[in-house]
Motif scaffolding. Structure first.
Motif, mmCIF file in Angstrom:
data_model
loop_
_atom_site.group_PDB
_atom_site.id
_atom_site.type_symbol
_atom_site.label_atom_id
_atom_site.label_comp_id
_atom_site.label_asym_id
_atom_site.label_seq_id
_atom_site.Cartn_x
_atom_site.Cartn_y
_atom_site.Cartn_z
ATOM 1 N N HIS A 69 0.883 -1.145 0.078
ATOM 2 C CA HIS A 69 -0.064 0.081 -0.054
ATOM 3 C C HIS A 69 0.832 1.315 -0.102
ATOM 4 C CE1 HIS A 69 -3.418 2.415 0.722
ATOM 5 N NE2 HIS A 69 -2.827 2.966 1.740
ATOM 6 N N TRP A 70 2.097 1.465 0.774
ATOM 7 C CA TRP A 70 2.918 2.361 1.071
ATOM 8 C C TRP A 70 3.473 2.682 -0.422
ATOM 9 C CZ3 TRP A 70 7.934 2.253 -0.439
ATOM 10 C CH2 TRP A 70 8.321 0.913 -0.408
ATOM 11 N N LEU A 71 3.825 1.633 -1.276
ATOM 12 C CA LEU A 71 4.333 1.890 -2.593
ATOM 13 C C LEU A 71 3.323 2.619 -3.350
ATOM 14 C CD1 LEU A 71 6.751 1.604 -4.425
ATOM 15 C CD2 LEU A 71 5.893 -0.877 -4.986
ATOM 16 N N LYS A 72 1.988 1.961 -3.512
ATOM 17 C CA LYS A 72 1.038 2.601 -4.318
ATOM 18 C C LYS A 72 0.816 4.266 -3.946
ATOM 19 C CE LYS A 72 -1.837 -1.438 -4.524
ATOM 20 N NZ LYS A 72 -3.130 -2.190 -4.316
ATOM 21 N N LEU A 73 0.869 4.479 -2.689
ATOM 22 C CA LEU A 73 0.953 5.914 -2.342
ATOM 23 C C LEU A 73 2.119 6.809 -2.653
ATOM 24 C CD1 LEU A 73 -0.825 5.335 1.248
ATOM 25 C CD2 LEU A 73 -1.874 6.284 -0.841
ATOM 26 N N ALA A 74 3.211 6.163 -2.500
ATOM 27 C CA ALA A 74 4.419 6.890 -3.029
ATOM 28 C C ALA A 74 4.634 7.301 -4.304
ATOM 29 C CB ALA A 74 5.575 6.185 -2.453
ATOM 30 N N VAL A 75 4.295 6.154 -5.083
ATOM 31 C CA VAL A 75 4.220 6.486 -6.824
ATOM 32 C C VAL A 75 3.017 7.027 -7.258
ATOM 33 C CG1 VAL A 75 4.357 5.135 -8.801
ATOM 34 C CG2 VAL A 75 5.728 4.419 -7.026
ATOM 35 N N GLY A 76 1.841 6.942 -6.818
ATOM 36 C CA GLY A 76 0.629 7.590 -7.203
ATOM 37 C C GLY A 76 0.624 8.985 -6.906
ATOM 38 N N PRO A 77 0.001 9.470 -5.739
ATOM 39 C CA PRO A 77 -0.165 10.623 -5.389
ATOM 40 C C PRO A 77 1.058 11.293 -5.094
ATOM 41 C CG PRO A 77 -1.459 9.215 -4.019
ATOM 42 C CD PRO A 77 -0.752 8.311 -4.832
ATOM 43 N N GLY A 78 1.929 10.496 -4.813
ATOM 44 C CA GLY A 78 3.454 11.211 -4.486
ATOM 45 C C GLY A 78 4.335 11.682 -5.754
ATOM 46 N N VAL A 79 4.773 10.342 -6.213
ATOM 47 C CA VAL A 79 5.755 10.995 -7.328
ATOM 48 C C VAL A 79 4.881 11.546 -8.686
ATOM 49 C CG1 VAL A 79 7.089 9.968 -9.333
ATOM 50 C CG2 VAL A 79 7.575 8.993 -6.940
ATOM 51 N N LEU A 80 3.788 10.707 -8.958
ATOM 52 C CA LEU A 80 3.058 10.982 -10.123
ATOM 53 C C LEU A 80 2.335 12.473 -9.833
ATOM 54 C CD1 LEU A 80 2.225 7.560 -11.626
ATOM 55 C CD2 LEU A 80 4.019 9.410 -12.487
#
Length: 141
Positions: A69-80
């Motif tokens: 879940h943390w990876l989805k958050l880091a890449v989705g709302p975070g990086v992208l």
């Protein structure tokens, strides 16, 4: 336990957002050099690329049960989220200073991003199907 979970999620988004923003600035500089400071073009390209990647990830790779879940958050709302820029689109629209030109720019920008997201979803969907074939199905009781 809940407090740590929320704190870790927030940290993942903040770090991802910083990375995404840095990548956007770097790509904007590179594209501005290629297109001779036409940042209108670079913002459309950046938003389309981010929309494509988000569509691809959401449709395909994130459907895998083992994706943290943390990876989805880091890449989705975070990086992208940090990479793409709605405020940049609005700022460029103000610089056009022509109602029809502004409308055309906004339509092109939003349309390009929507098309890119749909393309990403379309190309990412086979990854979800491959994952579904490999994963054992849970039987409802």
């Amino acid at each position: 336990m809940k407090r740590n979970f929320v704190k870790n999620d927030l940290l993942a988004v903040v770090i991802g957002g910083a990375i995404g923003t840095a990548l956007r600035i770097l790509l904007d500089i590179m594209l501005s050099l290629i297109f001779f400071t036409l940042s209108i073009v670079s913002i459309i390209v950046i938003n389309a690329l981010g929309s494509f990647l988000l569509g691809f990830l959401v449709a395909g790779l994130w459907t895998r049960p083992k994706t943290p879940h943390w990876l989805k958050l880091a890449v989705g709302p975070g990086v992208l989220g940090g990479f793409t820029t709605f405020s940049g689109v609005m700022l460029q629209a103000l610089f056009v200073q022509n109602p029809w030109g502004t409308a055309g720019y906004l339509a092109l920008s939003v349309g390009t991003s929507l098309f890119a997201a749909l393309l990403g979803i379309w190309l990412g969907t086979p990854f979800a199907k491959k994952t579904a074939k490999r994963s054992p199905r849970k039987v409802a009781k």
